[in-house]
Design a protein around this motif. Structure first.
Motif, short mmCIF file in Angstrom:
data_model
loop_
_atom_site.label_atom_id
_atom_site.label_comp_id
_atom_site.label_asym_id
_atom_site.label_seq_id
_atom_site.Cartn_x
_atom_site.Cartn_y
_atom_site.Cartn_z
N GLU A 9 35.45 49.91 28.40
CA GLU A 9 35.13 50.52 29.68
C GLU A 9 35.00 49.49 30.80
O GLU A 9 35.13 49.82 31.98
CB GLU A 9 33.82 51.32 29.59
CG GLU A 9 33.90 52.56 28.72
CD GLU A 9 33.69 52.27 27.23
OE1 GLU A 9 33.33 51.11 26.87
OE2 GLU A 9 33.89 53.19 26.43
N ASP A 10 34.74 48.23 30.44
CA ASP A 10 34.62 47.17 31.43
C ASP A 10 35.95 46.50 31.75
O ASP A 10 36.03 45.65 32.64
CB ASP A 10 33.62 46.10 30.94
CG ASP A 10 32.21 46.65 30.83
OD1 ASP A 10 31.86 47.58 31.59
OD2 ASP A 10 31.46 46.16 29.97
N MET A 11 37.00 46.91 31.03
CA MET A 11 38.33 46.36 31.27
C MET A 11 39.09 47.28 32.22
O MET A 11 38.70 48.44 32.41
CB MET A 11 39.08 46.20 29.94
CG MET A 11 38.38 45.26 28.98
SD MET A 11 39.26 45.03 27.43
CE MET A 11 40.53 43.88 27.94
N GLU A 12 40.14 46.77 32.83
CA GLU A 12 40.95 47.56 33.75
C GLU A 12 42.33 47.79 33.14
O GLU A 12 42.89 46.89 32.53
CB GLU A 12 41.13 46.83 35.08
CG GLU A 12 39.89 46.81 35.93
CD GLU A 12 40.17 46.25 37.32
OE1 GLU A 12 41.32 46.33 37.79
OE2 GLU A 12 39.22 45.73 37.91
N TRP A 13 42.88 49.01 33.35
CA TRP A 13 44.25 49.29 32.92
C TRP A 13 45.19 48.70 33.97
O TRP A 13 45.07 48.97 35.16
CB TRP A 13 44.49 50.78 32.76
CG TRP A 13 45.91 51.09 32.46
CD1 TRP A 13 46.82 51.68 33.28
CD2 TRP A 13 46.61 50.79 31.24
NE1 TRP A 13 48.04 51.78 32.65
CE2 TRP A 13 47.94 51.24 31.40
CE3 TRP A 13 46.25 50.19 30.04
CZ2 TRP A 13 48.89 51.11 30.40
CZ3 TRP A 13 47.20 50.06 29.05
CH2 TRP A 13 48.50 50.51 29.23
N ASN A 14 46.13 47.87 33.54
CA ASN A 14 47.10 47.26 34.43
C ASN A 14 48.45 47.91 34.15
O ASN A 14 49.06 47.67 33.10
CB ASN A 14 47.16 45.75 34.19
CG ASN A 14 48.09 45.03 35.13
OD1 ASN A 14 49.24 45.42 35.31
ND2 ASN A 14 47.59 43.96 35.74
N GLU A 15 48.89 48.75 35.08
CA GLU A 15 50.14 49.50 34.90
C GLU A 15 51.35 48.57 34.77
O GLU A 15 52.23 48.80 33.95
CB GLU A 15 50.34 50.45 36.09
CG GLU A 15 51.38 51.50 35.85
CD GLU A 15 51.00 52.52 34.79
OE1 GLU A 15 51.90 52.93 34.03
OE2 GLU A 15 49.82 52.90 34.69
N GLU A 16 51.36 47.50 35.56
CA GLU A 16 52.48 46.56 35.53
C GLU A 16 52.61 45.88 34.17
O GLU A 16 53.70 45.73 33.62
CB GLU A 16 52.29 45.51 36.62
CG GLU A 16 53.42 44.53 36.74
CD GLU A 16 53.19 43.51 37.85
OE1 GLU A 16 53.65 42.37 37.68
OE2 GLU A 16 52.56 43.85 38.87
N LEU A 17 51.48 45.45 33.61
CA LEU A 17 51.49 44.78 32.31
C LEU A 17 51.44 45.76 31.14
O LEU A 17 51.64 45.36 29.99
CB LEU A 17 50.29 43.82 32.20
CG LEU A 17 50.25 42.66 33.19
CD1 LEU A 17 48.92 41.92 33.06
CD2 LEU A 17 51.41 41.72 32.95
N GLN A 18 51.13 47.04 31.43
CA GLN A 18 50.95 48.05 30.38
C GLN A 18 49.90 47.58 29.38
O GLN A 18 50.07 47.68 28.16
CB GLN A 18 52.28 48.38 29.69
CG GLN A 18 53.25 49.14 30.57
CD GLN A 18 52.77 50.55 30.86
OE1 GLN A 18 52.60 51.35 29.95
NE2 GLN A 18 52.52 50.86 32.12
N SER A 19 48.80 47.01 29.91
CA SER A 19 47.73 46.46 29.08
C SER A 19 46.39 46.66 29.76
O SER A 19 46.30 46.77 30.97
CB SER A 19 47.93 44.95 28.90
OG SER A 19 49.13 44.65 28.26
N TYR A 20 45.35 46.65 28.92
CA TYR A 20 44.00 46.54 29.45
C TYR A 20 43.77 45.06 29.72
O TYR A 20 44.17 44.21 28.92
CB TYR A 20 42.98 47.07 28.45
CG TYR A 20 42.95 48.58 28.39
CD1 TYR A 20 42.17 49.31 29.28
CD2 TYR A 20 43.70 49.27 27.45
CE1 TYR A 20 42.15 50.69 29.24
CE2 TYR A 20 43.68 50.65 27.40
CZ TYR A 20 42.90 51.36 28.30
OH TYR A 20 42.89 52.72 28.25
#
Length: 82
Positions: A9-20
């Protein structure tokens, strides 16, 4: 030993990297993909340095219903009755 324990929950979803992602002290980002999480991986690595973090999450949140049923079936053990 991991640099830190971080809840998903403290991580961010990064659409560009397709990763948390989560900020690394080196200035880059720790990264872990949804596929990694579905496989039970809990280590997010920084691509720029040797640090890594342990991601705290519930694997069932990342499994589809077929995978959950398969997981539940694998937990069931046959019992021999004499």
């Amino acid at each position: 030993m991991s640099y830190d324990d971080v809840e998903i929950e403290d991580m961010e979803w990064n659409e560009e990297l397709q990763s948390y992602t989560y900020p690394c002290p080196c200035g880059d980002l720790f990264q872990i993909t949804k596929d990694d999480l579905e496989l039970g991986e809990e280590i997010a690595r920084c691509p720029s340095c040797s640090l890594y973090i342990t991601v705290i999450y519930n694997i069932e949140d990342f499994l589809d219903k077929k995978s959950i049923n398969k997981l539940e079936k694998s937990k069931q053990q046959p019992v021999a009755v004499a």
